[in-house]
Design a protein around this motif. Structure first.
Motif: not given
Ligand SMILES: C[S@@+](CC[C@H](N)C(=O)[O-])C[C@H]1O[C@@H](n2cnc3c(N)ncnc32)[C@H](O)[C@@H]1O
Length: 218
Positions: A11, A106-107
């Motif tokens: 997401r 990230a995957e």
């Molecule tokens: C809740 S935010 C956390 C951001 C930051 N690390 C923080 O602690 O504030 C989660 C993040 O994961 C990202 N994300 C979701 N799926 C991802 C994926 N498969 N690979 C990399 N990032 C992803 C979203 O776009 C989002 O920016």
């Protein structure tokens, strides 16, 4: 320049990028500074470390870590996020020669094996389904050097009534089944499955967020 988002079953938060820096302190109940400090202490960055942040959002944690690195000794942090808008915001606000940001899932990390001394991730794992939790942990293991450190802060099995209420409400309010996996407490076993040593719980926030630390065996 608009940075395209990376297709993923996770997401992503493109829509939240413009307001994320205002929202996060509220989500962390105004304890963001203490929370970030705890993560940084758990990571224990060394001046010459190469560090990777998975799901970096707008890059505030990366910026704080980069201040502890010495570019002259090769110290550098790279934040990745699948949301192009997050990477755009991060580069604009916090980009620097030793604080870099790349749109990446990230995957499926585009880094060579054993490239990093440490990997950190905050509040990312409750955004991806189980298979991506597994794949991204395998990727973190792959890109770490032997003896490399992993620090993950994310939703975990709740330990207080308030923690349970917040977790279950988030799961249903945001219609996010990925959170249910975190509530079941799957993260530590997935880290071990990926090859890491059994993680330590270094800290616990608000009754539902745990900070895990582990290492890739040397
Ligand atoms: C809740 S935010 C956390 C951001 C930051 N690390 C923080 O602690 O504030 C989660 C993040 O994961 C990202 N994300 C979701 N799926 C991802 C994926 N498969 N690979 C990399 N990032 C992803 C979203 O776009 C989002 O920016």
């Amino acid at each position: 320049m608009t940075i395209p988002s990376i297709p993923t079953k996770g997401r992503t938060l493109d829509y939240a990028a413009p307001v994320y820096d205002l929202l996060e302190p509220l989500c962390l109940l105004n304890k963001q500074a203490a929370y970030d400090q705890t993560l940084i202490q758990a990571l224990a960055p060394q001046p010459g470390d190469m560090i990777l942040d998975l799901g970096c959002g707008t890059g505030l944690l990366c910026q704080k870590i980069s201040a502890l690195l010495d570019p002259a000794q090769g110290g550098c942090i790279t934040g990745i996020d699948a949301a192009g808008a997050m990477i755009e915001a991060a580069r604009e606000k916090r980009g620097a020669p030793n604080c870099r940001f790349e749109a990446m899932a990230a995957e499926q990390l585009a880094f060579e094996d054993g490239s990093f001394d440490a990997v950190i991730s905050s509040l990312f794992y409750h955004h991806v389904p189980l298979e991506l939790k597994q794949q991204s942990l395998h990727e973190a293991f792959r890109v770490l050097k032997p003896g490399g450190r992993l620090v993950i802060a994310d939703m975990d099995k709740p330990t207080t009534l308030l923690g349970a209420l917040v977790s279950h409400a988030s799961r249903w309010l945001f219609m996010q089944p990925q959170i249910a996996e975190n509530i079941r407490g799957v993260l530590p076993e997935l880290m071990v499955e990926a090859g890491f040593l059994p993680p330590q719980r270094a800290a616990h926030f608000f009754g539902y967020i745990s900070v895990f630390t582990t290492i890739k065996p040397a």
